[in-house]
Design a protein around this motif. Structure first.
Motif, PDB file in Angstrom:
ATOM      1  N   ARG A 454       4.449  -2.405  -2.082  1.00 17.50           N
ATOM      2  CA  ARG A 454       3.367  -2.505  -1.102  1.00 17.50           C
ATOM      3  C   ARG A 454       2.868  -1.138  -0.672  1.00 17.50           C
ATOM      4  O   ARG A 454       1.658  -0.876  -0.630  1.00 17.50           O
ATOM      5  N   PHE A 455       3.767  -0.205  -0.370  1.00 20.51           N
ATOM      6  CA  PHE A 455       3.340   1.079   0.157  1.00 20.51           C
ATOM      7  C   PHE A 455       2.818   2.002  -0.940  1.00 20.51           C
ATOM      8  O   PHE A 455       2.063   2.934  -0.657  1.00 20.51           O
ATOM      9  N   ARG A 456       3.192   1.746  -2.182  1.00 22.21           N
ATOM     10  CA  ARG A 456       2.558   2.487  -3.276  1.00 22.21           C
ATOM     11  C   ARG A 456       1.086   2.086  -3.387  1.00 22.21           C
ATOM     12  O   ARG A 456       0.231   2.906  -3.736  1.00 22.21           O
ATOM     13  N   GLU A 457       0.793   0.834  -3.051  1.00 18.90           N
ATOM     14  CA  GLU A 457      -0.608   0.385  -3.053  1.00 18.90           C
ATOM     15  C   GLU A 457      -1.410   1.058  -1.948  1.00 18.90           C
ATOM     16  O   GLU A 457      -2.607   1.308  -2.101  1.00 18.90           O
ATOM     17  N   LEU A 458      -0.737   1.353  -0.836  1.00 20.07           N
ATOM     18  CA  LEU A 458      -1.410   1.949   0.319  1.00 20.07           C
ATOM     19  C   LEU A 458      -1.315   3.473   0.343  1.00 20.07           C
ATOM     20  O   LEU A 458      -1.833   4.111   1.260  1.00 20.07           O
ATOM     21  N   GLN A 459      -0.690   4.065  -0.660  1.00 22.84           N
ATOM     22  CA  GLN A 459      -0.410   5.504  -0.670  1.00 22.84           C
ATOM     23  C   GLN A 459      -1.680   6.335  -0.662  1.00 22.84           C
ATOM     24  O   GLN A 459      -2.628   6.060  -1.393  1.00 22.84           O
ATOM     25  N   VAL A 460      -1.653   7.398   0.172  1.00 19.22           N
ATOM     26  CA  VAL A 460      -2.731   8.383   0.152  1.00 19.22           C
ATOM     27  C   VAL A 460      -2.200   9.775  -0.181  1.00 19.22           C
ATOM     28  O   VAL A 460      -2.972  10.665  -0.539  1.00 19.22           O
TER      29      VAL A 460
END
Length: 524
Positions: A454-460
């Protein structure tokens, strides 16, 4: 033994999720330490990520500028230990320059890997998988002795290093000789948790309910007028608590070891945890600080009395002796088998400003170092819906997963989110963001796997340690309280935060506000 050998083992332990592989790697290295003549107690501490000297007066700033690393390893464990000991005793005029020179000399002989490892050891931020349970098992395997005997010896000795040395050189007979010593701290007994009073009580069985104080755990040792005080982490704080020393010295005993809590109170009510904590951390004159923040002393257990060790004696007998030795300092306690009466005592403790209660079995021995059914704490659970704004890569068993989540709260006035500004070893710059807290607790393997994706999808951004993400994922967080924090620009931080669940049914705009977080602050 070379330091590089210890570091290689640490890396191997951190790289595997298998408990058996961790134990095998650790036990092999411990045996090798004995064969090579290396100090086993130091090697044990190093493998556990513990600095034997505890503190040496060097922090991140003192290691900000280091010499170029050596090309090949040459440092011996004995040399490193001697150098760190020498650095730790430097004091007085000119000691800052001497300490810097000594740090530069040590690190100048270290390779790049050794420099990184030493930084983690000295700052207490070692990231590896050799937890206490794994290390004690490894000691038992390496010495071919019973693991329970190792655990008991570590409980009484306080630290694993000396027990490892005894077990590996003297076997079971040496472990049998490890006894409680007045003046030497032993490991404290820990409590498991229950969600409510009914869950903590068995039908019809009498239990004791102790008031759970939000203070500093203190182990007091009295030896014919001489008093020493130790914290939960076995640090000696005797010089910082003169009124506690006086209270213990006045007890009706020649020798005693007591377990208890000290807490700052005003008008009969407890002060916030940080007020009490400032007394054990302050380097100011203890007598002056004492007048500003006086402490009350409470005891809830007695482990030794006038030559008799009591750790194996049923709790009810220990408590009876405690009431005779320290009648004015016994923590508020109720003996009951009635759930309704217990719940009323729990409610009264909360109304009085305390954390909750600890439910204790009257027949239980004092079993330090492990959480079990003998003590069960019950506290009200608070929850907030916060937003994940950054995540740290895990290590050890969590290597390859995104683990420690940074938590943010919404600013209702500006619409902005409130975000952590600091991470381990550095600072994350986010204009307008201030911290609320972070946690890695409460996560199952399934949750870790899900949040990594999930957080790889949201990574900036990803600096190799911290992954910054778009502030979209809401998470429900349980916590024990909120405290004021000078470390964080927001002025608040969550205490004992843990994940309950991810709220995919909520958007970031529905997250709790910073005002909601601040509403949990204790009254001044």
């Amino acid at each position: 033994m070379q330091l590089a050998r210890v570091i290689a083992t640490s890396a191997a332990v951190a790289a595997t999720r298998s408990r058996n592989e961790k134990v095998a790697a650790l036990s092999d290295t411990l045996r090798e330490a004995v064969e090579s003549g290396a100090p086993v107690e130091v090697v044990t501490d190093y493998l556990a990520g513990v600095l034997p000297q505890r503190r040496i007066g060097v922090g991140w700033r003192g290691m900000a500028k280091l010499p170029e690393p050596a090309e090949s390893p040459s440092l011996l464990v004995t040399e490193v230990d001697a150098a760190l000991t020498a650095i730790g005793v430097l004091s007085g005029q000119g000691s800052t320059a001497q300490r810097s020179a000594a740090v530069a000399e040590l690190f100048g002989r270290a390779t790049a890997d050794e420099q990184a490892w030493l930084r983690g050891l000295i700052t207490g931020e070692m990231r590896q998988g050799a937890g206490d349970g794994v290390m004690l098992k490894a000691i038992a395997v390496a010495a071919e002795v019973d693991e329970l005997a190792v655990r008991r010896a570590v409980m009484l000795a306080g630290f694993a290093g000396p027990v490892a040395a005894a077990a590996l050189t003297g076997g079971s007979a040496a472990l049998d000789e490890v006894l409680l010593e007045v003046g030497r701290p032993l490991r404290p007994m820990l409590a498991a948790s229950a969600p409510d009073i009914a869950s903590a009580l068995a039908d019809g069985v009498e239990v004791a309910l102790d008031s759970k104080l939000d203070g500093i755990r203190i182990q007091a040792h009295l030896d014919h007028g001489t008093v020493r005080l130790f914290t939960r982490t076995l640090d000696d704080v005797t010089d910082r608590l003169p009124e506690v020393v006086e209270a213990v010295a006045a007890l009706s005993a020649d020798t005693a070891v007591l377990d208890g809590e000290v807490i700052a109170e005003a008008d009969g009510r407890p002060q916030p945890f940080q007020v009490t904590g400032s007394r054990t951390m302050s380097s100011a004159d203890p007598d002056r600080v004492r007048t500003e923040i006086p402490l009350s002393t409470y005891f809830f257990d007695l482990l030794h009395l006038d030559g008799r060790d009591l750790v194996d004696v049923p709790a009810l007998e220990r408590w009876s002796l405690l009431s005779e030795v320290a009648p004015a300092h016994v923590v508020p306690r109720l003996l009951t088998s009635d759930v309704t009466e217990a719940e009323q005592f729990f409610a009264d403790r909360l109304t009085a400003g305390h954390e909750g209660v600890v439910v204790k079995a009257p027949q239980a021995p004092y079993a330090a170092g492990r959480r079990g059914a003998g003590w069960v704490k019950v506290k009200p659970r608070h929850t907030l819906d916060l937003v994940v704004l950054a995540v740290e890569w895990g290590s050890g068993r969590r290597r390859g997963w995104l683990s420690n989540i940074h938590l943010g709260a919404r600013d209702a006035e500006t619409g902005e989110l409130v975000m952590p500004g600091k991470t381990l070893g550095g600072t994350v710059t986010h204009p307008g963001w201030v911290p609320v807290g972070k946690t890695f607790k409460g996560m199952t393997d399934e949750m870790l796997a899900w949040q990594t994706e999930r957080f790889r999808e949201l990574q900036v951004a990803d600096d190799g340690w911290v992954v910054t993400v778009r502030p979209e994922q809401v998470v429900e967080i349980a916590f024990d309280g909120v405290q004021r924090s000078t470390r964080y620009p927001g002025g608040v931080a969550l205490r004992f935060a843990r994940v309950v669940r991810y709220r995919n049914d909520k958007s970031a705009s529905e997250a709790d506000t910073i005002a909601a977080v601040q509403s949990y602050l204790p009254a001044r």
